[in-house]
Write an enzyme that holds these catalytic residues in place. Structure first.
Site, PDB file in Angstrom:
ATOM      1  N   LYS A   1      96.930 -84.676  71.566  1.00  0.00           N
ATOM      2  CA  LYS A   1      96.983 -84.920  70.127  1.00  0.00           C
ATOM      3  C   LYS A   1      98.384 -85.399  69.723  1.00  0.00           C
ATOM      4  O   LYS A   1      99.317 -85.384  70.528  1.00  0.00           O
ATOM      5  CB  LYS A   1      96.534 -83.642  69.400  1.00  0.00           C
ATOM      6  CG  LYS A   1      95.075 -83.240  69.791  1.00  0.00           C
ATOM      7  CD  LYS A   1      94.453 -82.215  68.862  1.00  0.00           C
ATOM      8  CE  LYS A   1      94.564 -80.794  69.333  1.00  0.00           C
ATOM      9  NZ  LYS A   1      93.736 -79.830  68.550  1.00  0.00           N
TER      10      LYS A   1
ATOM     11  N   TYR B   1      85.456 -84.020  64.575  1.00  0.00           N
ATOM     12  CA  TYR B   1      85.412 -82.616  64.148  1.00  0.00           C
ATOM     13  C   TYR B   1      84.222 -82.328  63.220  1.00  0.00           C
ATOM     14  O   TYR B   1      84.245 -81.326  62.506  1.00  0.00           O
ATOM     15  CB  TYR B   1      86.723 -82.243  63.457  1.00  0.00           C
ATOM     16  CG  TYR B   1      87.870 -82.002  64.420  1.00  0.00           C
ATOM     17  CD1 TYR B   1      87.716 -81.158  65.527  1.00  0.00           C
ATOM     18  CD2 TYR B   1      89.123 -82.588  64.201  1.00  0.00           C
ATOM     19  CE1 TYR B   1      88.769 -80.924  66.402  1.00  0.00           C
ATOM     20  CE2 TYR B   1      90.179 -82.341  65.076  1.00  0.00           C
ATOM     21  CZ  TYR B   1      89.991 -81.515  66.178  1.00  0.00           C
ATOM     22  OH  TYR B   1      91.027 -81.273  67.031  1.00  0.00           O
TER      23      TYR B   1
ATOM     24  N   ASN C   1      97.990 -77.233  68.812  1.00  0.00           N
ATOM     25  CA  ASN C   1      97.809 -76.811  70.201  1.00  0.00           C
ATOM     26  C   ASN C   1      97.762 -77.972  71.185  1.00  0.00           C
ATOM     27  O   ASN C   1      97.251 -77.843  72.297  1.00  0.00           O
ATOM     28  CB  ASN C   1      96.582 -75.905  70.304  1.00  0.00           C
ATOM     29  CG  ASN C   1      95.345 -76.564  69.730  1.00  0.00           C
ATOM     30  OD1 ASN C   1      95.337 -77.757  69.458  1.00  0.00           O
ATOM     31  ND2 ASN C   1      94.281 -75.787  69.553  1.00  0.00           N
TER      32      ASN C   1
ATOM     33  N   HIS D   1      92.972 -81.449  72.976  1.00  0.00           N
ATOM     34  CA  HIS D   1      91.557 -81.165  72.759  1.00  0.00           C
ATOM     35  C   HIS D   1      90.871 -81.295  74.114  1.00  0.00           C
ATOM     36  O   HIS D   1      91.161 -82.217  74.868  1.00  0.00           O
ATOM     37  CB  HIS D   1      90.942 -82.177  71.787  1.00  0.00           C
ATOM     38  CG  HIS D   1      89.447 -82.103  71.798  1.00  0.00           C
ATOM     39  ND1 HIS D   1      88.752 -81.171  71.076  1.00  0.00           N
ATOM     40  CD2 HIS D   1      88.514 -82.810  72.505  1.00  0.00           C
ATOM     41  CE1 HIS D   1      87.455 -81.303  71.311  1.00  0.00           C
ATOM     42  NE2 HIS D   1      87.289 -82.291  72.171  1.00  0.00           N
TER      43      HIS D   1
ATOM     44  N   GLU E   1      81.241 -86.666  72.637  1.00  0.00           N
ATOM     45  CA  GLU E   1      82.627 -87.087  72.394  1.00  0.00           C
ATOM     46  C   GLU E   1      83.036 -88.296  73.236  1.00  0.00           C
ATOM     47  O   GLU E   1      83.752 -89.178  72.754  1.00  0.00           O
ATOM     48  CB  GLU E   1      83.564 -85.914  72.696  1.00  0.00           C
ATOM     49  CG  GLU E   1      83.399 -84.770  71.694  1.00  0.00           C
ATOM     50  CD  GLU E   1      84.261 -83.571  72.005  1.00  0.00           C
ATOM     51  OE1 GLU E   1      84.335 -82.654  71.175  1.00  0.00           O
ATOM     52  OE2 GLU E   1      84.873 -83.526  73.090  1.00  0.00           O
TER      53      GLU E   1
HETATM   54  P1  IDP Z   1      89.180 -75.859  70.701  1.00  0.00           P
HETATM   55  O1  IDP Z   1      90.072 -77.030  70.393  1.00  0.00           O
HETATM   56  O2  IDP Z   1      89.882 -74.802  71.527  1.00  0.00           O
HETATM   57  O3  IDP Z   1      87.839 -76.253  71.262  1.00  0.00           O
HETATM   58  P2  IDP Z   1      87.832 -75.522  68.115  1.00  0.00           P
HETATM   59  O4  IDP Z   1      87.203 -74.251  67.656  1.00  0.00           O
HETATM   60  O5  IDP Z   1      86.933 -76.629  68.565  1.00  0.00           O
HETATM   61  O6  IDP Z   1      88.882 -75.142  69.277  1.00  0.00           O
HETATM   62  O7  IDP Z   1      88.766 -76.026  66.927  1.00  0.00           O
HETATM   63  C1  IDP Z   1      89.249 -77.348  66.874  1.00  0.00           C
HETATM   64  C2  IDP Z   1      90.726 -77.314  66.474  1.00  0.00           C
HETATM   65  O8  IDP Z   1      90.870 -76.750  65.176  1.00  0.00           O
HETATM   66  C3  IDP Z   1      91.597 -76.425  67.372  1.00  0.00           C
HETATM   67  O9  IDP Z   1      92.016 -77.066  68.545  1.00  0.00           O
HETATM   68  C4  IDP Z   1      92.753 -76.106  66.447  1.00  0.00           C
HETATM   69  O10 IDP Z   1      93.692 -77.164  66.384  1.00  0.00           O
HETATM   70  C5  IDP Z   1      92.050 -75.982  65.103  1.00  0.00           C
HETATM   71  N1  IDP Z   1      91.666 -74.584  64.822  1.00  0.00           N
HETATM   72  C6  IDP Z   1      90.618 -73.898  65.347  1.00  0.00           C
HETATM   73  N2  IDP Z   1      90.534 -72.649  64.870  1.00  0.00           N
HETATM   74  C7  IDP Z   1      91.560 -72.541  63.984  1.00  0.00           C
HETATM   75  C8  IDP Z   1      92.009 -71.477  63.137  1.00  0.00           C
HETATM   76  O11 IDP Z   1      91.445 -70.380  63.079  1.00  0.00           O
HETATM   77  N3  IDP Z   1      93.111 -71.739  62.372  1.00  0.00           N
HETATM   78  C9  IDP Z   1      93.754 -72.934  62.395  1.00  0.00           C
HETATM   79  N4  IDP Z   1      93.375 -73.960  63.175  1.00  0.00           N
HETATM   80  C10 IDP Z   1      92.289 -73.767  63.958  1.00  0.00           C
HETATM   81 MG    MG Z   2      86.357 -77.420  70.368  1.00  0.00          MG
END
Ligand code: IDP
Ligand code: MG
Length: 149
Positions: free
Chosen positions: A11, A51, A123, A126, A137
């Site tokens: 990202k 998303y 983070n 993805h 995707e």
């Molecule tokens: P993943 O990337 O580990 O699969 P997902 O649940 O698909 O996690 O969420 C997509 C993205 O949304 C995450 O990578 C993160 O950047 C953001 N995200 C997910 N959960 C939270 C949260 O509780 N607070 C803030 N950002 C979140």
């Molecule tokens: Mg995810």
């Protein structure tokens, strides 16, 4: 085990922090075949589609802005596809937990991620979470002709 394909995105924070090379090196530990790689300046439509399943979440607008580079100097995304046995679980292990504070310190997210004071999980990467999501995707991000057989 039948080979799987997985979409991995570095990202825009990864490019802003100039760690894309190190992140790719960490994914090399998965011993998977890299079959696609490109830079994408992410448009709104693609970010929202990527998303789409998280549309109801409170952080939806933030993660759309994040993927578009709006939080990180308008940097692009490095989009990659890896193929091989157990590719999804391997890449998710290398990426680490969604919350960088909870991620293994040696994972990509543990090493380079952060939680902002606004609560966005920055983070860095993805990784598709299951076979169905990976298929959807990869189609969204790559044309067939951009992927090696
Ligand atoms: P993943 O990337 O580990 O699969 P997902 O649940 O698909 O996690 O969420 C997509 C993205 O949304 C995450 O990578 C993160 O950047 C953001 N995200 C997910 N959960 C939270 C949260 O509780 N607070 C803030 N950002 C979140
Ligand atoms: Mg995810």
């Amino acid at each position: 085990m039948t080979p799987q394909s997985v979409l991995v995105l570095i990202k825009p924070d990864g490019l802003q922090k100039a760690v894309a090379g190190e992140v790719i090196s960490l994914f090399s530990a998965g011993d998977l075949k890299l079959v696609g790689l490109k830079l994408v300046q992410v448009p709104l439509k693609l970010a929202r589609a990527h998303y789409g399943h998280l549309r109801g979440q409170t952080f939806f607008a933030e993660i759309v802005d994040y993927l578009m580079g709006k939080l990180h100097g308008n940097n692009p995304v490095v989009a990659m596809v890896y193929t091989g046995p157990d590719a999804i679980a391997k890449c998710r292990r290398i990426a680490g937990a969604t919350n960088p504070e909870a991620a293994d310190p040696k994972s990509v997210r543990g090493k380079f991620g952060r939680v902002t004071t606004k609560g966005v999980f920055e983070n860095l990467v993805h990784v598709s979470s299951d076979v169905k999501e990976a298929r959807r995707e990869i189609k969204l991000w790559f044309r067939k002709s951009e992927l090696l057989a």
